[in-house]
Write an enzyme that holds these catalytic residues in place. Structure first.
Site, PDB file in Angstrom:
ATOM      1  N   TRP A  78       0.818  -1.221   0.000  1.00  0.00           N
ATOM      2  CA  TRP A  78       0.000   0.000   0.000  1.00  0.00           C
ATOM      3  C   TRP A  78       0.855   1.277   0.000  1.00  0.00           C
ATOM      4  O   TRP A  78       1.832   1.366   0.729  1.00  0.00           O
ATOM      5  CB  TRP A  78      -0.887   0.006   1.247  1.00  0.00           C
ATOM      6  CG  TRP A  78      -1.532   1.323   1.542  1.00  0.00           C
ATOM      7  CD1 TRP A  78      -0.994   2.362   2.270  1.00  0.00           C
ATOM      8  CD2 TRP A  78      -2.824   1.780   1.116  1.00  0.00           C
ATOM      9  NE1 TRP A  78      -1.885   3.412   2.320  1.00  0.00           N
ATOM     10  CE2 TRP A  78      -3.007   3.078   1.625  1.00  0.00           C
ATOM     11  CE3 TRP A  78      -3.845   1.188   0.363  1.00  0.00           C
ATOM     12  CZ2 TRP A  78      -4.171   3.810   1.404  1.00  0.00           C
ATOM     13  CZ3 TRP A  78      -5.012   1.926   0.139  1.00  0.00           C
ATOM     14  CH2 TRP A  78      -5.164   3.224   0.665  1.00  0.00           C
ATOM     15  N   MET A  79       0.431   2.255  -0.771  1.00  0.00           N
ATOM     16  CA  MET A  79       1.057   3.582  -0.746  1.00  0.00           C
ATOM     17  C   MET A  79      -0.021   4.651  -0.679  1.00  0.00           C
ATOM     18  O   MET A  79      -1.020   4.557  -1.390  1.00  0.00           O
ATOM     19  CB  MET A  79       1.860   3.771  -2.034  1.00  0.00           C
ATOM     20  CG  MET A  79       2.484   5.126  -2.185  1.00  0.00           C
ATOM     21  SD  MET A  79       3.493   5.204  -3.694  1.00  0.00           S
ATOM     22  CE  MET A  79       2.324   5.987  -4.771  1.00  0.00           C
ATOM     23  N   ASN A  80       0.164   5.674   0.180  1.00  0.00           N
ATOM     24  CA  ASN A  80      -0.628   6.900   0.014  1.00  0.00           C
ATOM     25  C   ASN A  80       0.291   8.104  -0.053  1.00  0.00           C
ATOM     26  O   ASN A  80       1.304   8.025  -0.771  1.00  0.00           O
ATOM     27  CB  ASN A  80      -1.818   7.002   0.991  1.00  0.00           C
ATOM     28  CG  ASN A  80      -1.503   6.975   2.453  1.00  0.00           C
ATOM     29  OD1 ASN A  80      -1.078   5.962   2.977  1.00  0.00           O
ATOM     30  ND2 ASN A  80      -1.726   8.054   3.146  1.00  0.00           N
ATOM     31  N   ASP A  81       0.018   9.161   0.630  1.00  0.00           N
ATOM     32  CA  ASP A  81       0.642  10.470   0.398  1.00  0.00           C
ATOM     33  C   ASP A  81       2.128  10.497   0.020  1.00  0.00           C
ATOM     34  O   ASP A  81       2.925   9.791   0.628  1.00  0.00           O
ATOM     35  CB  ASP A  81       0.567  11.315   1.681  1.00  0.00           C
ATOM     36  CG  ASP A  81      -0.762  11.255   2.360  1.00  0.00           C
ATOM     37  OD1 ASP A  81      -1.701  10.681   1.812  1.00  0.00           O
ATOM     38  OD2 ASP A  81      -0.853  11.784   3.479  1.00  0.00           O
ATOM     39  N   GLN A  97       3.856   7.359   2.188  1.00  0.00           N
ATOM     40  CA  GLN A  97       3.166   6.578   3.211  1.00  0.00           C
ATOM     41  C   GLN A  97       3.052   5.156   2.683  1.00  0.00           C
ATOM     42  O   GLN A  97       2.560   4.925   1.576  1.00  0.00           O
ATOM     43  CB  GLN A  97       1.780   7.182   3.474  1.00  0.00           C
ATOM     44  CG  GLN A  97       1.826   8.486   4.225  1.00  0.00           C
ATOM     45  CD  GLN A  97       2.221   8.275   5.672  1.00  0.00           C
ATOM     46  OE1 GLN A  97       1.396   7.885   6.491  1.00  0.00           O
ATOM     47  NE2 GLN A  97       3.476   8.509   6.016  1.00  0.00           N
ATOM     48  N   SER A 141       2.427  11.288   7.650  1.00  0.00           N
ATOM     49  CA  SER A 141       3.025  12.145   6.619  1.00  0.00           C
ATOM     50  C   SER A 141       3.896  13.263   7.166  1.00  0.00           C
ATOM     51  O   SER A 141       3.711  13.737   8.285  1.00  0.00           O
ATOM     52  CB  SER A 141       1.917  12.761   5.764  1.00  0.00           C
ATOM     53  OG  SER A 141       1.451  11.769   4.892  1.00  0.00           O
ATOM     54  N   ARG A 208      -1.201  16.983  12.520  1.00  0.00           N
ATOM     55  CA  ARG A 208      -0.287  16.205  11.683  1.00  0.00           C
ATOM     56  C   ARG A 208       0.184  16.891  10.401  1.00  0.00           C
ATOM     57  O   ARG A 208      -0.263  17.944  10.036  1.00  0.00           O
ATOM     58  CB  ARG A 208      -0.927  14.871  11.315  1.00  0.00           C
ATOM     59  CG  ARG A 208      -2.259  14.960  10.604  1.00  0.00           C
ATOM     60  CD  ARG A 208      -2.782  13.541  10.316  1.00  0.00           C
ATOM     61  NE  ARG A 208      -4.100  13.572   9.726  1.00  0.00           N
ATOM     62  CZ  ARG A 208      -5.232  13.575  10.418  1.00  0.00           C
ATOM     63  NH1 ARG A 208      -5.205  13.544  11.742  1.00  0.00           N
ATOM     64  NH2 ARG A 208      -6.406  13.632   9.805  1.00  0.00           N
ATOM     65  N   ASP A 209       1.104  16.158   9.765  1.00  0.00           N
ATOM     66  CA  ASP A 209       1.596  16.431   8.415  1.00  0.00           C
ATOM     67  C   ASP A 209       2.457  17.693   8.328  1.00  0.00           C
ATOM     68  O   ASP A 209       2.168  18.626   7.559  1.00  0.00           O
ATOM     69  CB  ASP A 209       0.428  16.508   7.408  1.00  0.00           C
ATOM     70  CG  ASP A 209      -0.494  15.299   7.495  1.00  0.00           C
ATOM     71  OD1 ASP A 209      -0.028  14.248   7.981  1.00  0.00           O
ATOM     72  OD2 ASP A 209      -1.667  15.409   7.104  1.00  0.00           O
TER      73      ASP A 209
HETATM   74  C1  FRU Z   1      -3.678  11.942   4.265  1.00  0.00           C
HETATM   75  C2  FRU Z   1      -3.359  11.327   5.611  1.00  0.00           C
HETATM   76  C3  FRU Z   1      -2.486  12.233   6.448  1.00  0.00           C
HETATM   77  C4  FRU Z   1      -1.801  11.284   7.374  1.00  0.00           C
HETATM   78  C5  FRU Z   1      -1.577  10.101   6.456  1.00  0.00           C
HETATM   79  C6  FRU Z   1      -1.588   8.781   7.149  1.00  0.00           C
HETATM   80  O1  FRU Z   1      -3.911  11.018   3.282  1.00  0.00           O
HETATM   81  O2  FRU Z   1      -4.553  11.004   6.287  1.00  0.00           O
HETATM   82  O3  FRU Z   1      -3.174  13.258   7.111  1.00  0.00           O
HETATM   83  O4  FRU Z   1      -0.614  11.777   7.875  1.00  0.00           O
HETATM   84  O5  FRU Z   1      -2.595  10.135   5.480  1.00  0.00           O
HETATM   85  O6  FRU Z   1      -1.285   7.752   6.260  1.00  0.00           O
END
Ligand code: FRU
Length: 536
Positions: A78-81, A97, A141, A208-209
């Protein structure tokens, strides 16, 4: 274009061998409690070592042909941000992520890759893992900066916190890891910014972030927050530091005022030409005409930043992208001063995945940003042009009602850079049909009088698609745009459309079989158009 290690299958038993027994929640606990503090002779935690071993092995087994050819994908899982998009020692690094053990979210790690030209990426080992008492709930993130020859990663460390009554909660703080471009060590001072530094009433679970930058010898960072009572409003806090270890809360730099969602995720704040741009990804937004969709959006505001008073005055909000799959973008300044943006080309609300895929999540093509008045122009990085092959072009092609759909020799494919320009004609509607095959097609439709451009992927292999169509207005006011141009990038399962020289962008995934590679054109009325196609 991906270099280096790639990927493979991880069945359950195997995943458990590497990730620890049980379901996600249990793995989260075991990452947080048992394995987190165990380290080898070189100081690498067991959690990180396992992730690196797993991705090296499982990654090798991902069939290369299932991957896009010039977009970033996770090594496996899995990958996100996008995270930590930065220049370090002459190369561009991108983290993401990452949960290598599954195609679903799990305790967050940071995956890693780097490039010299934003197109050809080299995979690097997983950079950080949830392996300490202060981030056992996940390395969420964040961003990166080069400082004194070191690469500093600033991220949200999600921590399990026990309350006096014995119950547990997950709190969010900010931490730093520093490294050499491959290996990173978390600072003993972590977490360097805690939720307790926020004003009374601010949330400890939504903080966060961090986006870090250096300006006039100082470090600054902005991060998102909201009120503990939920209060439907995103808050943006600004912190500063001399050494990236000791941080001071400067101020509440901006707030959504109830209009722009309930929590501002992944903020970015940067100078562009003579202005300043704030990018946020608000959750829980209300649908607003064609501009914003219900749920998560990515929004930008152009404005003016008073660096003495640390005050930001912003103008109107615009979406960064009108497609179905775009979220949490991040920018960096390239060596030559260009501001480059990259986003996650997927979304939470409508996250579809064909069966049997061993990876999920991909990034957009990195985009160069510039300003046109109070709006952003976004164009694919110019380096992509170095990879164009097999040019085929046509000018002054006529298509009208009687022709039905017309195709042109050599204009087809699923990995391409295609420029289509409507040169004129008395037309009401002009359509480009992409990824056409048995029972499938994806349409880009322009209705001239209304100035509306639509992406229709209702026949694009996306089962249970909640958002098969999205439309956007392409003109600023009442003007009618006759000579519309679109630059279309396709990379097997993705489609990015840059309309009007990058003044509007739509990014979306489509999981049509790759054999569906035909392209055709049609019109209501009579349109004259040109086409230029390159394979990528
Ligand atoms: C956005 C988010 C961020 C968080 C991250 C966790 O997509 O929800 O706010 O840091 O993904 O994976």
């Amino acid at each position: 274009m991906q270099k280096g290690k790639s990927a493979g299958k991880g069945d359950c038993a195997e995943r458990e061998k590497y990730a620890g027994k049980g379901d996600c929640a249990e793995r989260e606990k075991s990452a947080g409690r048992t394995m987190q503090n165990r380290r080898d002779m070189k100081g690498m935690s067991e959690v990180l070592r396992r992730a690196r071993e797993y991705e090296a092995e499982a990654g090798r087994r991902v069939p290369e042909e299932t991957r896009p050819s010039f977009h970033v994908t996770p090594t496996v899982g899995w990958m996100n941000d996008p995270n930590g998009f930065s220049l370090y020692q002459g190369e561009y690094h991108l983290f993401y992520q990452y949960y290598p053990y599954d195609v679903q979210r799990g305790p967050m790690h940071w995956g890693h890759c780097k490039t010299k030209d934003f197109v050809c990426w080299e995979r690097l080992p997983c950079a950080i893992a949830p392996d300490t008492a202060f981030d056992g709930g996940g390395c969420f993130s964040g961003s990166a900066v080069e400082a004194d020859g070191k690469h500093l990663l600033m991220y949200t460390s999600v921590m399990e916190d026990r309350l006096p009554d014995g119950s547990m909660r997950l709190i969010q703080n900010q931490s730093i890891a520093e490294g050499d471009g491959i290996n990173y060590e978390k600072l003993p001072e972590n977490p360097v910014i805690t939720w307790e530094m926020l004003p009374e009433g601010c949330s400890w679970k939504d903080f966060r972030d961090p986006k870090i930058w250096k300006e006039q010898g100082q470090f600054y960072a902005v991060m998102g927050n909201r009120k503990l009572d939920g209060g439907n409003e995103g808050l943006l806090f600004l912190f500063s530091s001399e050494d990236a270890k000791n941080w001071k809360l400067e101020k509440l730099l901006d707030r959504g005022g109830g209009e722009w969602g309930g929590m501002w995720e992944c903020p970015d704040f940067f100078a562009l030409e003579k202005a300043q741009v704030l990018v946020v990804s608000p959750q829980f937004m209300k649908e607003k005409e064609l501009e914003f969709r219900e749920g998560s959006n990515s929004v930008y505001f152009v404005g003016f930043y008073d660096r003495e008073k640390l005050e930001f005055a912003r103008d109107k909000a615009y979406p960064l992208d009108y497609g179905m799959d775009f979220y949490a973008p991040q920018t960096m300044e390239a060596e030559d001063g260009r501001r480059i943006l990259i986003g996650w080309m997927q979304n939470y609300e409508n996250n579809l995945l064909p069966e049997g895929m061993l990876w999920t999540g991909m990034m957009t093509i990195p985009r160069e940003l510039s300003l046109v008045g109070k709006r952003l122009r976004q164009l694919p990085v110019r380096e992509l042009e170095n990879y164009r092959r097999n040019k085929t072009d046509y000018t002054e092609i006529c298509v009208s009602d009687v022709d039905g759909r017309i195709s042109l020799d050599g204009i087809k494919g699923r990995s391409l850079d295609l420029n289509v320009e409507i040169q004129g004609g008395e037309y009401e509607e002009f359509t480009v049909w992409l990824a056409c095959g048995e029972g499938c097609e994806t349409a880009l439709i322009y209705r001239k009088k209304e100035g509306i451009f639509t992406l229709d992927r209702s026949k694009s292999g996306m089962k249970n698609d909640q958002e098969p169509c999205r439309s956007m207005s392409v003109s600023e006011g009442a003007e009618v745009i006759d000579k519309l141009n679109m630059r279309i990038l396709m990379d097997k399962v993705s489609l990015e459309v840059f309309v009007n020289d990058g003044m509007r962008v739509m990014s979306s995934l489509l999981y049509t079989p790759l054999a569906a590679d035909k392209i055709s054109f049609s019109a209501r009325g009579r349109a004259v158009f040109s086409v230029e196609k390159y394979d990528l």
